[in-house]
Structure formats: C-alpha cells, structure tokens
Design an enzyme around this catalytic site. Structure first.
Site, PDB file in Angstrom:
ATOM      1  CD1 TRP A 157      -0.074  -1.689   3.004  1.00 15.77           C
ATOM      2  CD2 TRP A 157       0.780   0.362   3.257  1.00 15.77           C
ATOM      3  NE1 TRP A 157       0.788  -1.729   4.070  1.00 15.77           N
ATOM      4  CE2 TRP A 157       1.337  -0.477   4.245  1.00 15.77           C
ATOM      5  CE3 TRP A 157       1.197   1.692   3.232  1.00 15.77           C
ATOM      6  CZ2 TRP A 157       2.267  -0.044   5.189  1.00 15.77           C
ATOM      7  CZ3 TRP A 157       2.119   2.132   4.163  1.00 15.77           C
ATOM      8  CH2 TRP A 157       2.646   1.272   5.127  1.00 15.77           C
ATOM      9  CG  ASN A 158       5.155   1.193   0.376  1.00 11.83           C
ATOM     10  OD1 ASN A 158       4.685   0.304  -0.334  1.00 11.83           O
ATOM     11  ND2 ASN A 158       6.451   1.311   0.572  1.00 11.83           N
ATOM     12  N   PRO A 183      -3.099  -3.917  -3.105  1.00 14.08           N
ATOM     13  CG  PRO A 183      -2.187  -1.778  -2.981  1.00 14.08           C
ATOM     14  CD  PRO A 183      -2.464  -2.889  -3.941  1.00 14.08           C
ATOM     15  N   GLY A 234       6.966  -6.287   0.044  1.00 20.73           N
ATOM     16  CA  GLY A 234       6.364  -6.097   1.358  1.00 20.73           C
ATOM     17  C   GLY A 234       7.374  -6.346   2.446  1.00 20.73           C
ATOM     18  CD  GLU A 256      12.496  -5.686  -5.473  1.00 21.80           C
ATOM     19  OE1 GLU A 256      13.194  -5.122  -4.606  1.00 21.80           O
ATOM     20  OE2 GLU A 256      12.888  -5.892  -6.628  1.00 21.80           O
ATOM     21  CB  CYS A 290      11.275  -0.510   0.849  1.00 20.86           C
ATOM     22  SG  CYS A 290      11.213  -0.171  -0.903  1.00 20.86           S
ATOM     23  CD  GLU A 464       9.638  -5.606  -8.759  1.00 20.56           C
ATOM     24  OE1 GLU A 464       9.498  -4.743  -7.899  1.00 20.56           O
ATOM     25  OE2 GLU A 464       8.715  -6.340  -9.157  1.00 20.56           O
TER      26      GLU A 464
END
Ligand code: NAD
Length: 484
Positions: A157-158, A183, A234, A256, A290, A464
């Site tokens: 969701w970030n 999300p 996540g 990731e 992250c 990615e």
C-alpha cells in the site's frame, strides 16, 4: 471508474477475464481515508472459487499471449501508458485519498507507472538469445528466452500503483500472464492500471486483479500448479513466508522486502544545506518507503549544526491532508502503521534515546504523526532492529568512516544506502563497502524504470526495472541441434 451497473462507482471490484465483478461470496470490506477514518468505498473479497476462475483465465491467456509478438505486446503497454498519463490527475487524487501522500507525490507515482510500462514495452523487444560454438562437429547450440508462465504477484500500500506497475509491465512484456493481489488499503491505483490495460486492448486473462484476505489468496495461488513464478513486495516476515510456500513447489521468486537505509554524511558537506535536502528525502511519503533514509551518521565535525538544521527542517514541515497543496507530509497510511510507530518511539525513549522533535500523534482522528527526530538511540532499541517505516530519523555522530561503515552494515537489511560527500575517494569507498543492492551518493533517488531495484541480505533477491527487470519473467532454454 467505468464498472458495470451492478457495482457502485466508489467500490473496487475484482478484474477476472476482463470483467469487473464482485467476489463470489458478495463480501465487501471498507477502504478508509487516513485523514479522518471516513469510509471512501469498499473493496471486493475474492473467494477460492474466484481465485480458481482467475487461475483458469490466466492459464488460457498465457497459452495465447506467449505466442503474441513483442511488438504487439509493446503496443498494448504503450497504449496503457498513454491512458495512465491522460488520467493521471484523477488517479493521483484517488491515491492520495486512500493512502495519504501529498498529491504532488501521488502524481509523480502515477507518471512513474507510465514510464515503467513504456520501459518494459521496449525491453520486451530485446529478449535476445545467443548462438554458442560447439566442440562437436555439426552440432549447434542456441539459447532462447521464454516467458516463465502465469505469475502470482503481491504488492503493498505504500506505493499502491508503482509497485504494481513494475511487476505488471515486465510480466506482460515478457509474454506471461499475471494475477496480482493489490493492496486492500489503497486499491484504486491497481484498478486504474487494470482499466488502462483493458482499454488499450489487453486480451482477457493476461492481467487479473484480485483483493481479499492476503494469506488466503497467497496460499491458494502459490499452491496452484498453474502459477510458475511468485513476485512479492512487502515486509521481510511475509516475504520469508511466501518464499517458503514457493520453495515447497520449487517456484522461482522475486522478493522486494524491507530496508533500513544508513546515510553517511561526511565532514566536507555544508551541514545546513545537506540537512534541508535530507529532511525532504526522509519524510517523503511519511517515511513509508522501503529505501527511506533512516540511520543518519554524521561526521562529528559538523554534527551539531547538522542536527540543529535537521530538527528545524522537520519542525517546519507542513503536515496535513495530502489534497491540500500546502501539505508536505500526509498522515500515515493506516492504523497499523500509527500503532507501530508509536510503540517504536516509546521503546526507544524508554531505553534512553533523546527526543529532538516530534514523538507524538497529531489529533486523535486520522493517522497523523509528527515528523520525529531522535538522537542517542541505543543499538538495542527496536527501531534500530526492525524497519521503522514511518516519519522517524535516527541521528548519531561518527569520527572514523570504517567504524561508521560497520554500523551501517550491521542490520540484517541490505536494500539502499546513502552517502553525502564531495570527496571522490569517500564516494568510491562507500560504493564499494555498503552491503546493499543500491547506493545513492549525494542523492536519495535510487529508483527508476531504467535501473535495477532490489536488495541483498534479508531485503530479498531479484531485481525490478532495468535490463534485469524483464529477466525475472523469462527462463532460458538451450537447444542443441544437428541440422537434419
Ligand atoms: P504486513 O507485513 O502484514 O504486510 C505487508 C504487505 O504484505 C501488505 O501489502 C499485505 O497486504 C501483504 N501481505 C501480508 N500478509 C500476506 C500474505 N500472507 N500473503 C500475501 N501478502 C501478504 O504489514 P503491513 O502493516 O501492511 O506493513 C507493515 C510492514 O511491511 C512495514 O513495517 C514494512 O516493514 C513492510 N512493508 C514494506 C514495503 C516495501 O516496499 N518493501 C511495503 C509495505 C510494507
């Protein structure tokens, strides 16, 4: 959103076989506005029967899509990218309302989705194989790169739109079909990407979007023999769990996961100017990033002026509703984050940390938390062990770069690491010695469609973006041939 008439415009349904639909059980759960906890709409909960439909559709689509030429795949992705840009304001508004980040940041995220699709479209046209000289007379070796198969992907969701776009674009460009669990806290970004793909002519089943109860969905999809690849973004614990499920079936993964980025600020930079830049980097998306810079280690010679300027910068940030153009930092995205950040700060203070600013919730409705700066945080504090994932900066001095590097590399994470210096020699030292997948020197901008993004250690594996991004969705096959 142009759903069929059965579905309310505020609701976020599933997309299976290019049809928007409710979950088979008719269950919908609320989407909350992090500004005031009001209900914005609902997301559909997929049942196991819905997931079986999704799997059958993804399998049929894969058998067709793998044989579609790369130019035709690229045309769909580029068409979707253009539609995303046309719809960027509406998509960014929905993103801000659900996730909380300031509108300007949401718009940049949406633009990044278009760039990711565009990049993947082009990379998909260059998945070359090779011809290998053989030692056996008459024998010819060739290699080709083929789509790995239907993919199960899970995104958080970030960055509710761009994390999804990186996976969707590469999988589709490579010739895979992909089922994405988006999300639930902020589903509109994925719904917008899906609608753009459908409108650009993506055939049914190549992209499937589901929401629901994450553990039920991941267990169901990963266990299915149809799924040939798992991609997750996540937290580390969930990543380990999903990698375990995939390992039981020998399925390749891209993971990731979290980060705990160190920042070395050397004595040759202007402490006040550097602190100003770093405040903007730290509190972007309320620190729920992250690659967010978190552990700032500052040369002792500039420590005091740096701390002062950083604290002033954090205090001056305008915190508010992301739809207000004056806002520089929005609320945290959900109540889980608020509770976690409050607990981490309380733990650090109980263990002797010094609070320089922040350290408290703003108001008691919505998930606002003050930009927070701490010094003297002991190594035993939870915020130095776990990913803070919030508006928390931990500042400490260093005198010796070797000692600072040991501290920088001391966590189990290895995603991003940063240094600010004018010295080419220090820059080369940190680039060589940071244990991380990405290094930023005089910048926090380490992500982009063109560059490989990912970590080492417990931050995960696989990349990615960049040339590496599409590799994650391809497998190499060698053909040994004696011309007949
Ligand atoms: P969480 O760990 O439960 O969830 C993280 C993400 O994984 C969410 O998107 C969630 O929907 C998904 N998820 C959870 N369990 C799952 C399962 N069994 N199968 C499939 N997906 C599953 O907690 P959270 O409160 O959503 O996030 C908290 C932590 O997650 C943060 O503190 C941060 O460390 C980490 N996180 C990292 C990133 C990243 O970009 N690396 C993004 C979001 C969250």
């Amino acid at each position: 959103m142009p759903f069929d008439t059965e579905i309310d415009a505020a609701d976020r349904p599933l997309l299976i076989d290019n049809v928007w639909r409710a979950g088979g059980g008719g269950e919908w759960l609320p989407i909350l506005n992090p500004v005031d906890e009001s209900v914005l709409g609902r997301f559909a909960v997929a049942t196991s029967a819905d997931l079986d439909d999704a799997l059958a559709s993804a399998q049929a689509a894969f058998l067709m899509w793998r044989d579609v030429g790369p130019l035709a795949r690229a045309q769909v992705l580029r068409g979707a990218a253009a539609l995303i840009l046309e719809r960027a304001d509406a998509l960014a508004t929905a993103l801000t309302r659900e996730q909380g980040k300031p509108f300007a940041q949401a718009r940049m995220e949406i633009e990044g989705c278009a760039r990711a699709f565009d990049w993947a479209a082009e990379e998909g046209r260059r998945t070359y194989g090779r011809v290998i000289p053989s030692n056996t007379p008459g024998l010819m070796w060739t290699t080709g790169r083929f789509p790995v198969g239907p993919v199960a992907a899970f995104t958080p969701w970030n960055f509710p739109a761009s994390q999804a776009a990186a996976k969707i674009g590469s999988a589709i460009a490579a010739g895979c079909s992909i089922i994405l669990k988006g999300p639930e806290d902020a589903p509109s970004g994925c719904v917008g990407l899906a609608q753009a793909l459908v409108d650009a002519g993506l055939p049914p089943g190549v992209f499937t979007l589901v929401f629901g109860r994450p553990p039920e969905i991941s267990e169901h999809l990963i266990a299915s023999p149809i799924i040939r690849k798992v991609s997750f973004t996540g937290s580390v614990p969930v990543g380990k769990h999903l990698a375990g499920l995939a390992a039981a079936q020998m399925k390749p993964c891209t993971m990731e996961l979290g980060g705990h980025a160190p920042v070395l600020v050397f004595g040759d930079v202007d402490p006040v100017a550097a602190a100003k830049t770093m405040v903007m980097g730290k509190f972007r998306n309320a620190g729920q990033v992250c690659v967010s810079p978190t552990r700032f280690m500052i040369a002792q010679s500039i420590y005091e002026p740096f701390v002062e300027a950083f604290v002033e910068g954090a205090k001056a940030l305008v915190v508010g509703d992301g739809l207000d153009p004056a806002t520089e930092m929005g609320p945290l995205a959900n109540d889980r984050r608020l509770a976690s950040v409050e607990a981490m700060v309380a733990d650090a203070l109980a263990k002797g940390a010094t609070l320089r600013t922040g350290g408290e919730r703003i108001g008691n409705t919505g998930y606002f938390y003050r930009p927070t700066v701490l010094t003297d945080v002991p190594e035993t504090a939870r915020m130095l062990q776990d990913e803070p994932f919030g508006p928390i900066a931990v500042l400490s001095p260093f005198t010796d770069r070797e000692e600072a590097m040991v501290r920088a590399n001391s966590t189990p994470f290895g995603l991003a690491a940063y240094a600010f210096t004018r010295s080419q020699e220090d820059a080369a030292f940190v680039a060589r010695r940071f244990e991380s997948g990405m290094v930023g020197i005089n910048t926090f901008a380490v992500g982009g469609a063109e560059a490989p993004f990912g970590g080492i250690k417990e931050s995960g594996y696989g990349r990615e973006g960049g040339m590496e991004g599409i590799d994650a969705y391809l497998t190499t096959k060698v053909v040994a041939q004696i011309p007949g």
